[in-house]
Scaffold this motif. Structure first.
Motif, PDB file in Angstrom:
ATOM      1  N   ASN A  67      -8.744  -5.195  -0.779  1.00 15.42           N
ATOM      2  CA  ASN A  67      -8.772  -3.750  -1.008  1.00 15.42           C
ATOM      3  C   ASN A  67      -7.456  -3.195  -0.464  1.00 15.42           C
ATOM      4  O   ASN A  67      -7.158  -3.333   0.718  1.00 15.42           O
ATOM      5  CB  ASN A  67      -9.949  -3.097  -0.285  1.00 15.42           C
ATOM      6  N   ILE A  68      -6.669  -2.608  -1.345  1.00 17.96           N
ATOM      7  CA  ILE A  68      -5.338  -2.136  -0.989  1.00 17.96           C
ATOM      8  C   ILE A  68      -5.363  -0.620  -0.806  1.00 17.96           C
ATOM      9  O   ILE A  68      -5.790   0.112  -1.706  1.00 17.96           O
ATOM     10  CB  ILE A  68      -4.298  -2.512  -2.076  1.00 17.96           C
ATOM     11  N   GLY A  69      -4.914  -0.156   0.337  1.00 22.77           N
ATOM     12  CA  GLY A  69      -4.868   1.268   0.619  1.00 22.77           C
ATOM     13  C   GLY A  69      -3.558   1.871   0.125  1.00 22.77           C
ATOM     14  O   GLY A  69      -2.472   1.355   0.427  1.00 22.77           O
ATOM     15  N   ILE A  70      -3.653   2.946  -0.622  1.00 21.64           N
ATOM     16  CA  ILE A  70      -2.480   3.654  -1.120  1.00 21.64           C
ATOM     17  C   ILE A  70      -2.253   4.878  -0.245  1.00 21.64           C
ATOM     18  O   ILE A  70      -3.161   5.709  -0.093  1.00 21.64           O
ATOM     19  CB  ILE A  70      -2.678   4.088  -2.584  1.00 21.64           C
ATOM     20  N   VAL A  71      -1.087   4.993   0.337  1.00 19.97           N
ATOM     21  CA  VAL A  71      -0.711   6.195   1.077  1.00 19.97           C
ATOM     22  C   VAL A  71       0.383   6.891   0.267  1.00 19.97           C
ATOM     23  O   VAL A  71       1.440   6.304   0.013  1.00 19.97           O
ATOM     24  CB  VAL A  71      -0.216   5.875   2.495  1.00 19.97           C
TER      25      VAL A  71
END
Length: 610
Positions: A67-71
């Motif tokens: 699960n990749i977090g986008i900021v």
């Protein structure tokens, strides 16, 4: 390897042994529990994926897919960040194609220094870097993510994102640029109109027309200021895909670089077989590589603060002496405005990042043996991205020669054998000066001081004709603790006009001039600043000041006994502490470290100089 480059790298590693060891121990501890959402309670996890579709929920429940977090620093007031408006969906789709999941972890503020120049909001600019770092940390604090995609380009935004990413150093992070706008009117023409306006020879409408023809569409501003310096430094540090920095928005190549960046973030998580956390990528060697790249291109002086703060976040201590020593052996390989007339698109067409990195590697000026998001070894970054006949992204060899030697040259035929950054020291303290953009034959300046406490005061004095003389302009009470250390670009046109009229002119300030530091000798980032005991607070009009960038001297030529009798000037800064939200940042201003310590509120000011 160039022995000076190696010596500085070894010195950084030696002085940072304890802090780097402590940092890596904390990162190792953070990694121990595997994918962090596995430590969440059922209620925690259910909250974390409640808004996902059925497929993504299933993937997140399994704990086997990344699960990749986008900021994101998206807003559509910044031309550089406007292209990010649809990136989250593009990134999510690309990641679904390889069987993983992405979520927008959070948004961070993104202010435009170009809009706030000379305005009250500029006094929040440097503060915003640390706000961005803290906001990013909050965004990533939910224990939901195996890696991150960072969407940011401009001045304080990339350093803030990078500082925060290093706090989560057990995770991999890929920085995703959006690219520069196409070229507008030439930088030479823009500067010419600005100087004519300063002299009252064109009106505001004509000035606005010139500015609007320069900053004319979506994408990063094309001059080589802090925004484009950010992209160059981050790529040389191995945090972009190779060649990703300066591809224009909306092009098919940009679209494919964005898609592959998203998918690469999933491949280098701890769930895969090619784990590449940012703590292994940002090392003393990659930090030195970033500084060398900055110096070889005449990049933004803001990074004499930003890279210090970034290094601290990774457990390293660097200082201005490191910058100066690296500069002494780094050839200047580019001429990009304000160090020339070309813009960043010209640099890209001449050979761009692949050519630059190849030349610096061939000259032994970069460490090749570093980790990057693309794999081991910086030589991966000596190929340029392109699309094959089927539209697939690939990387190919570059031509041997620069396609425009007025913009980009080989290391064997540089514009200068020096990187163009000097540290000035003397009884006034320590400052940096960017010499790469000074006119050929420029000389050091010793002249009487003319003292101001704001750039607006100087503008009024110029218009009144009070500066038609040799002088060292002193603009004080502009430092971090005073008013947040704004950039002082309103100084550039009038000082440029005075220099063109034949006067010997220099600037001394505890404020910033940044990436657009130009043709006037400017001793900037002076530390200690006026409100923090700096001698700059004792300068009087008419005092002789010596700005000697040839010998590295910055001196107030007044007898010590007389200086001991003088009281430091006092200035009421209330007007800069209230309004436009500035009253909310009093605690941060009070805790700013000195410029050489990164002008930062996140780390203790404990180096030898700041």
């Amino acid at each position: 390897m160039n022995p000076v480059i190696q010596r500085v790298t070894d010195r950084i590693e030696q002085r940072s042994q304890a802090t780097r060891k402590d940092y890596l121990a904390r990162i190792a501890q953070a990694r121990k529990n595997g994918p962090h959402r596995g430590a969440l309670s059922c209620g925690n996890l259910a909250h974390g994926f409640a808004a996902c579709d059925k497929g993504d929920k299933g993937e997140l429940r399994s704990l086997t897919k990344a699960n990749i977090g986008i900021v994101t620093a998206y807003n559509d007031m910044l031309s550089a960040h406007q292209p990010y408006h649809d990136y989250p969906e593009k990134l999510k789709q690309a990641i679904r194609e390889v069987g993983s999941v992405a979520q927008v972890a959070g948004g961070v503020p993104a202010m435009c220094d170009g809009v706030t120049q000379g305005q009250p909001g500029m006094e929040l600019s440097l503060l915003s870097r640390d706000v961005i770092a803290m906001a990013t940390a909050v965004s990533l604090s939910h224990n939901m993510f195996d890696g991150g995609l960072m969407l940011g380009i401009c001045d304080k935004i990339v350093p803030g994102l990078l500082i925060a990413a290093l706090s989560f150093g057990h995770l991999p992070f890929v920085f995703v640029p959006a690219g520069p706008m196409p070229s507008g009117i030439s930088n030479k023409e823009k500067a010419r109109v600005r100087e004519l306006y300063a002299e009252g020879k064109v009106d505001k409408e004509q000035l606005l027309e010139a500015e609007a023809a320069s900053y004319h569409t979506a994408g990063t501003c094309t001059f080589y200021g802090t925004a484009n310096s950010n992209q160059l430094v981050v790529e040389i540090m191995g945090l972009h895909l190779p060649g990703a920095s300066f591809v224009n928005p909306g092009s098919e190549l940009r679209e494919q670089l964005t898609r592959v960046a998203a998918q690469q973030a999933t491949r280098i998580t701890d769930l895969g077989t090619d784990y590449r956390p940012i703590s292994q990528i940002v090392t003393a060697k990659s930090i030195v590589n970033g500084i060398v790249g900055l110096l070889a291109t005449g990049g933004s002086t803001n990074h004499t603060m930003h890279l210090v703060a970034v290094a601290r976040a990774a457990g390293y201590h660097i200082d201005w002496d490191d910058f100066a020593e690296l500069s002494s052996v780094t050839p200047l390989l580019t001429r990009i405005y304000p160090n020339g007339q070309a813009d960043i698109n010209h640099f890209q067409r001449a050979g761009g990042m692949a050519f630059l990195i190849r030349e610096l590697l061939s000259a032994g000026l970069l460490h090749e043996d570093v980790e990057t998001i693309a794999g081991q070894g910086l030589s991966r970054y000596t190929k340029r991205p392109t699309l094959d006949d089927n539209g697939k992204l690939t990387w190919v060899d570059i031509v041997d020669e620069s396609l425009d030697t007025d913009v980009l040259r080989k290391a064997t035929n540089p514009f200068s054998d020096h990187g163009g950054l000097e540290v000035l020291s003397g009884n006034l303290g320590r400052a940096v000066i960017k010499t790469s953009s000074l006119p050929e034959g420029a000389k050091s300046v010793s002249a009487p001081a003319v003292v101001f406490t704001s750039q607006h005061e100087l503008d009024a004095a110029f218009k009144a004709g009070d500066l038609n003389k040799d002088c060292v302009v002193v603009v004080r009470f502009q430092g971090p603790k005073a008013i947040g250390m704004p950039e002082l670009h309103k100084l550039t046109p009038p000082l440029g006009v005075l220099q063109k009229r034949g006067y010997k002119v220099a600037l001394v300030t505890d404020g910033r001039m940044s990436g657009a530091s130009g043709k006037v000798p400017a001793a900037i980032h002076l530390t200690p600043e006026a409100v923090d005991g700096g001698l700059i607070a004792k300068i009087n009009d008419g005092d002789l000041v010596n700005v000697d960038f040839e010998k590295g001297k910055l001196e107030l030529l007044v007898d010590e006994a007389e200086l001991a009798q003088r009281s430091a000037a006092q200035v009421d800064l209330t007007d800069s502490h209230f309004g436009m939200g500035r009253e909310l940042f009093a605690g941060m201003r009070n805790n700013f470290s000195g410029a050489e310590s990164g002008a930062c509120v996140l780390f203790k000011d404990d180096d030898n100089h700041g």
